[in-house]
Design a protein around this motif. Structure first.
Motif, PDB file in Angstrom:
ATOM      1  N   TYR A  95       0.877  -1.170   0.000  1.00 42.92           N
ATOM      2  CA  TYR A  95       0.000   0.000   0.000  1.00 42.92           C
ATOM      3  C   TYR A  95       0.910   1.214   0.000  1.00 42.92           C
ATOM      4  O   TYR A  95       2.003   1.180   0.573  1.00 42.92           O
ATOM      5  CB  TYR A  95      -0.926   0.010   1.221  1.00 42.92           C
ATOM      6  CG  TYR A  95      -2.127  -0.899   1.057  1.00 42.92           C
ATOM      7  CD1 TYR A  95      -2.904  -0.838  -0.101  1.00 42.92           C
ATOM      8  CD2 TYR A  95      -2.481  -1.810   2.036  1.00 42.92           C
ATOM      9  CE1 TYR A  95      -4.003  -1.673  -0.266  1.00 42.92           C
ATOM     10  CE2 TYR A  95      -3.583  -2.648   1.874  1.00 42.92           C
ATOM     11  CZ  TYR A  95      -4.336  -2.575   0.715  1.00 42.92           C
ATOM     12  OH  TYR A  95      -5.418  -3.396   0.537  1.00 42.92           O
ATOM     13  N   SER A 160       1.533   3.356  13.865  1.00 41.80           N
ATOM     14  CA  SER A 160       1.254   2.306  12.885  1.00 41.80           C
ATOM     15  C   SER A 160      -0.006   1.546  13.248  1.00 41.80           C
ATOM     16  O   SER A 160      -0.438   1.538  14.412  1.00 41.80           O
ATOM     17  CB  SER A 160       2.430   1.312  12.853  1.00 41.80           C
ATOM     18  OG  SER A 160       2.533   0.685  14.104  1.00 41.80           O
ATOM     19  N   ALA A 161      -0.554   0.869  12.244  1.00 45.42           N
ATOM     20  CA  ALA A 161      -1.701  -0.006  12.502  1.00 45.42           C
ATOM     21  C   ALA A 161      -1.279  -1.158  13.408  1.00 45.42           C
ATOM     22  O   ALA A 161      -2.089  -1.690  14.168  1.00 45.42           O
ATOM     23  CB  ALA A 161      -2.253  -0.536  11.192  1.00 45.42           C
ATOM     24  N   SER A 162      -0.018  -1.555  13.331  1.00 42.26           N
ATOM     25  CA  SER A 162       0.469  -2.623  14.213  1.00 42.26           C
ATOM     26  C   SER A 162       0.410  -2.175  15.676  1.00 42.26           C
ATOM     27  O   SER A 162      -0.042  -2.928  16.544  1.00 42.26           O
ATOM     28  CB  SER A 162       1.912  -2.997  13.851  1.00 42.26           C
ATOM     29  OG  SER A 162       2.011  -3.366  12.496  1.00 42.26           O
ATOM     30  N   HIS A 194      -3.911  -9.018   8.402  1.00 42.47           N
ATOM     31  CA  HIS A 194      -2.497  -8.644   8.322  1.00 42.47           C
ATOM     32  C   HIS A 194      -1.689  -9.369   9.416  1.00 42.47           C
ATOM     33  O   HIS A 194      -2.212  -9.648  10.502  1.00 42.47           O
ATOM     34  CB  HIS A 194      -2.370  -7.122   8.487  1.00 42.47           C
ATOM     35  CG  HIS A 194      -1.005  -6.607   8.200  1.00 42.47           C
ATOM     36  ND1 HIS A 194      -0.061  -6.393   9.183  1.00 42.47           N
ATOM     37  CD2 HIS A 194      -0.414  -6.285   7.027  1.00 42.47           C
ATOM     38  CE1 HIS A 194       1.056  -5.950   8.622  1.00 42.47           C
ATOM     39  NE2 HIS A 194       0.863  -5.868   7.321  1.00 42.47           N
ATOM     40  N   GLY A 249     -10.782  -4.002   4.115  1.00 42.53           N
ATOM     41  CA  GLY A 249      -9.717  -3.724   3.150  1.00 42.53           C
ATOM     42  C   GLY A 249      -8.482  -4.554   3.491  1.00 42.53           C
ATOM     43  O   GLY A 249      -7.499  -4.026   4.018  1.00 42.53           O
ATOM     44  N   THR A 251      -5.022  -6.757   3.268  1.00 40.28           N
ATOM     45  CA  THR A 251      -3.760  -6.401   2.621  1.00 40.28           C
ATOM     46  C   THR A 251      -3.621  -7.080   1.260  1.00 40.28           C
ATOM     47  O   THR A 251      -3.178  -6.460   0.293  1.00 40.28           O
ATOM     48  CB  THR A 251      -2.581  -6.801   3.534  1.00 40.28           C
ATOM     49  OG1 THR A 251      -2.875  -6.354   4.855  1.00 40.28           O
ATOM     50  CG2 THR A 251      -1.283  -6.203   3.059  1.00 40.28           C
ATOM     51  N   ASP A 276      -9.740  -3.286  11.708  1.00 40.49           N
ATOM     52  CA  ASP A 276      -8.502  -2.802  11.095  1.00 40.49           C
ATOM     53  C   ASP A 276      -8.821  -2.374   9.658  1.00 40.49           C
ATOM     54  O   ASP A 276      -9.037  -3.207   8.785  1.00 40.49           O
ATOM     55  CB  ASP A 276      -7.471  -3.938  11.106  1.00 40.49           C
ATOM     56  CG  ASP A 276      -6.198  -3.578  10.342  1.00 40.49           C
ATOM     57  OD1 ASP A 276      -6.073  -2.425   9.883  1.00 40.49           O
ATOM     58  OD2 ASP A 276      -5.323  -4.462  10.205  1.00 40.49           O
ATOM     59  N   ALA A 278      -6.695  -0.235   7.968  1.00 44.21           N
ATOM     60  CA  ALA A 278      -5.455   0.534   7.811  1.00 44.21           C
ATOM     61  C   ALA A 278      -5.416   1.276   6.485  1.00 44.21           C
ATOM     62  O   ALA A 278      -5.139   2.478   6.430  1.00 44.21           O
ATOM     63  CB  ALA A 278      -4.253  -0.402   7.938  1.00 44.21           C
ATOM     64  N   ASN A 305      -5.015   4.330   8.633  1.00 40.19           N
ATOM     65  CA  ASN A 305      -3.722   5.010   8.481  1.00 40.19           C
ATOM     66  C   ASN A 305      -3.806   6.106   7.418  1.00 40.19           C
ATOM     67  O   ASN A 305      -3.710   5.788   6.224  1.00 40.19           O
ATOM     68  CB  ASN A 305      -2.654   4.022   8.005  1.00 40.19           C
ATOM     69  CG  ASN A 305      -2.183   3.062   9.092  1.00 40.19           C
ATOM     70  OD1 ASN A 305      -2.670   3.113  10.210  1.00 40.19           O
ATOM     71  ND2 ASN A 305      -1.250   2.207   8.747  1.00 40.19           N
ATOM     72  N   LYS A 308      -1.344   5.805   4.628  1.00 36.24           N
ATOM     73  CA  LYS A 308      -1.465   4.915   3.468  1.00 36.24           C
ATOM     74  C   LYS A 308      -2.184   5.602   2.299  1.00 36.24           C
ATOM     75  O   LYS A 308      -1.837   5.395   1.148  1.00 36.24           O
ATOM     76  CB  LYS A 308      -2.208   3.640   3.850  1.00 36.24           C
ATOM     77  CG  LYS A 308      -1.395   2.678   4.703  1.00 36.24           C
ATOM     78  CD  LYS A 308      -1.974   1.292   4.644  1.00 36.24           C
ATOM     79  CE  LYS A 308      -1.339   0.299   5.587  1.00 36.24           C
ATOM     80  NZ  LYS A 308       0.078   0.449   5.886  1.00 36.24           N
TER      81      LYS A 308
HETATM   82  N1  PLP Z   1      -3.444  -3.805   8.553  1.00 35.40           N
HETATM   83  C1  PLP Z   1      -3.598  -3.827   7.224  1.00 35.40           C
HETATM   84  C2  PLP Z   1      -4.937  -4.197   6.648  1.00 35.40           C
HETATM   85  C3  PLP Z   1      -2.528  -3.495   6.382  1.00 35.40           C
HETATM   86  O1  PLP Z   1      -2.697  -3.533   5.049  1.00 35.40           O
HETATM   87  C4  PLP Z   1      -1.295  -3.136   6.959  1.00 35.40           C
HETATM   88  C5  PLP Z   1      -0.149  -2.790   6.104  1.00 35.40           C
HETATM   89  O2  PLP Z   1      -0.212  -2.781   4.904  1.00 35.40           O
HETATM   90  C6  PLP Z   1      -1.177  -3.148   8.354  1.00 35.40           C
HETATM   91  C7  PLP Z   1      -2.265  -3.494   9.115  1.00 35.40           C
HETATM   92  C8  PLP Z   1       0.118  -2.768   9.028  1.00 35.40           C
HETATM   93  O3  PLP Z   1       0.301  -1.404   8.928  1.00 35.40           O
HETATM   94  P1  PLP Z   1       1.477  -0.639   9.716  1.00 35.40           P
HETATM   95  O4  PLP Z   1       2.662  -0.684   8.831  1.00 35.40           O
HETATM   96  O5  PLP Z   1       0.936   0.747   9.911  1.00 35.40           O
HETATM   97  O6  PLP Z   1       1.711  -1.346  11.000  1.00 35.40           O
END
Ligand code: PLP
Length: 476
Positions: A95, A160-162, A194, A249, A251, A276, A278, A305, A308
């Motif tokens: 992404y 981050s989404a993490s 993810h 959505g 990954t 999530d 993201a 995010n 993204k």
């Molecule tokens: N969740 C989804 C659906 C993602 O597509 C991604 C990364 O592409 C993540 C989480 C992780 O994102 P981040 O790099 O912000 O931790």
């Protein structure tokens, strides 16, 4: 110059003066502008070999500062060739990373202020701008009002989404068992989620057998029936479902889990629902794309995010909660050295209670700059343009009998494969990336090697995608 220690110059002899900063800052802004103007001239996927960059960097650090006289040469000759050009309009891998120029300026101001907004008291503007910007996003994306700062919940900007996932998992655990030991807790997500779900749960201290990975249905969405069965099986065995992660959505293919059905199961079992989104969450700035919000009013936490797809440079991940109490109770530890009257009065937000670290960057500034520069109409146009570009690519794929499109394209992530099989698809992808003209990445869908084009770079237009497709067709 005063000597601080006998015979040695004081630190002030080494610092950059504001006049030097001004001069060099102008040069570096020019450098960034030139880089952006010429970004399409570089190979999109960096062509350097391992150690090419390392071998050009001195093994030992300089004993004496060099005044940065050669900095711009080094950036041009050593660093830029070792970059993949994430800001190129021909970057369609993973992404995208949306570093619009207003967000770059916001980042600069953040560094210039250099504040640490860990508490309201340590920089009230950092906290209150973050609250306001997050509330703007609630309005811009038509998110549930429980996420607004004047309700029971609220939002926070993380890296981050993490991190958002990990933070939500810790809050969910706390809501279920407080700070007690809890070996019987079980979490659930789909096999399309993810990898940050597995990682976040591991970091939070859960064993891998405390996560159930639920199969997907024909559209790569989590099967609600399989989730229901897994949760009930755990309950019957005396285990406790505490946390479910639904993805909006995914990954691999931008698929949507059935959030409303998942929410109903969470409510039945008292489990926390984290959504999530993201990548896809940014789509909600456009009214006709608000299907991405379906079921969100029943989520306990939600993440997307702006880095993204909403024109804001890495890092900028928004975490919203419907009820802030479990999150704050899980994370609030108040040693003497952080106590202050404002926090004690409980009339302010201290964002250190909303995240894992104590210290925090002033990330709201860049998002504020982006929203002020583009306005709601600019944000909508950005997303709508990309959706139109995605439709164009889908039509091109569908019109070529040598290729098969493997997923619906409601958002501009186009997944397809060559009908001759995996080896052919892989060869095409490798040749496209080796050309340096475009960068795309792959995934595997139900065992099939899949070419994946994710449209989202700030300046990508139909022309860039038509050029990509012409190159793919020539290789087919
Ligand atoms: N969740 C989804 C659906 C993602 O597509 C991604 C990364 O592409 C993540 C989480 C992780 O994102 P981040 O790099 O912000 O931790």
């Amino acid at each position: 110059m005063t000597d601080s220690v006998a015979g040695l110059p004081s630190a002030s002899a080494f610092h950059m003066s504001t006049d030097e900063f001004r001069r060099m800052g102008h040069d570096l802004i020019d450098f960034i502008a030139d880089y952006r103007d010429s970004v399409e001239e570089y190979p999109v996927l960096s062509q350097v070999q391992p150690r090419d960059v390392l071998d050009q960097l001195p093994v030992t650090p300089p004993e004496h500062g060099d005044g940065l006289a050669t900095l711009i040469d080094d950036l041009n000759n050593v660093i830029v060739p070792g970059l993949s050009q994430w800001q190129s309009p021909n970057f369609h891998a993973y992404y995208s990373a949306n570093a619009s120029l207003p967000s770059v300026l916001g980042e600069l101001v953040t560094a210039g202020f250099g504040v640490n907004g860990m508490l309201w008291a340590t920089s009230p503007a950092a906290t209150e701008l973050e609250m306001r910007v997050l509330d703007w996003l609630v309005e811009l994306c038509a998110l549930p009002q429980t996420f607004a700062s004047d309700g029971p919940g609220g939002g926070v900007i993380l890296d981050s989404a993490s991190s958002s996932l990990l933070t939500a998992a810790v809050a969910a655990r706390h809501r279920m068992v407080g700070h007690e030991r809890a070996p019987d807790l079980v979490a659930y997500t789909s096999d399309q989620a993810h990898s940050s779900v597995v990682k976040g749960l591991r970091v939070a201290g859960f064993a891998d057998d405390q996560l159930r990975v639920i199969q997907h249905d024909d559209d790569y969405a989590m099967s609600a029936d399989a989730l229901a069965l897994a949760m009930q099986t755990d309950v019957d065995a005396g285990r406790v479902p505490f946390f479910v992660v639904a993805t909006v959505g995914t990954t691999s293919s931008a698929a949507f889990d059935p959030v409303s059905e998942v929410a109903a199961l969470c409510e039945q079992h008292g489990a926390w629902l984290h959504v999530d989104a993201a990548y896809a969450g940014s789509a909600a700035v456009v009214p006709e794309l608000r299907f991405v919000n379906r079921g969100l009013d029943r989520a306990d936490s939600y993440c997307f995010n702006p880095h993204k797809w909403l024109l804001t440079n890495v890092d900028c991940s928004l975490l919203y909660v419907a009820d802030r109490a479990p999150l704050n109770n899980a994370l609030s530890i108040v040693p003497d050295y952080l106590q202050n009257d404002r926090s004690a009065d409980d009339d302010v937000i201290d964002y250190r209670d909303w995240q894992i670290p104590l210290g925090r960057r002033f990330r709201a500034l860049k998002l504020w700059m982006v929203i002020r520069w583009y306005g709601a109409e600019g944000l909508r146009t950005h997303i709508r343009d990309h959706v139109a570009v995605g439709r164009r690519l889908s039509a091109l794929v569908d019109a070529d009998p040598r290729f098969e499109r493997l997923t619906p394209t409601s958002l501009p992530v186009v997944c397809f494969a060559h009908i001759d099989g995996d080896a052919r698809s892989r060869t095409i992808l490798n040749a496209i990336n080796a050309s340096g003209r475009h960068h795309i990445s792959h995934t595997v869908l139900d065992g099939r090697y899949t070419i994946r084009v994710a449209i989202g770079s700030v300046h990508t237009t139909v022309q860039h995608i038509e050029a990509l497709w012409a190159d793919i067709e020539a290789l087919a």
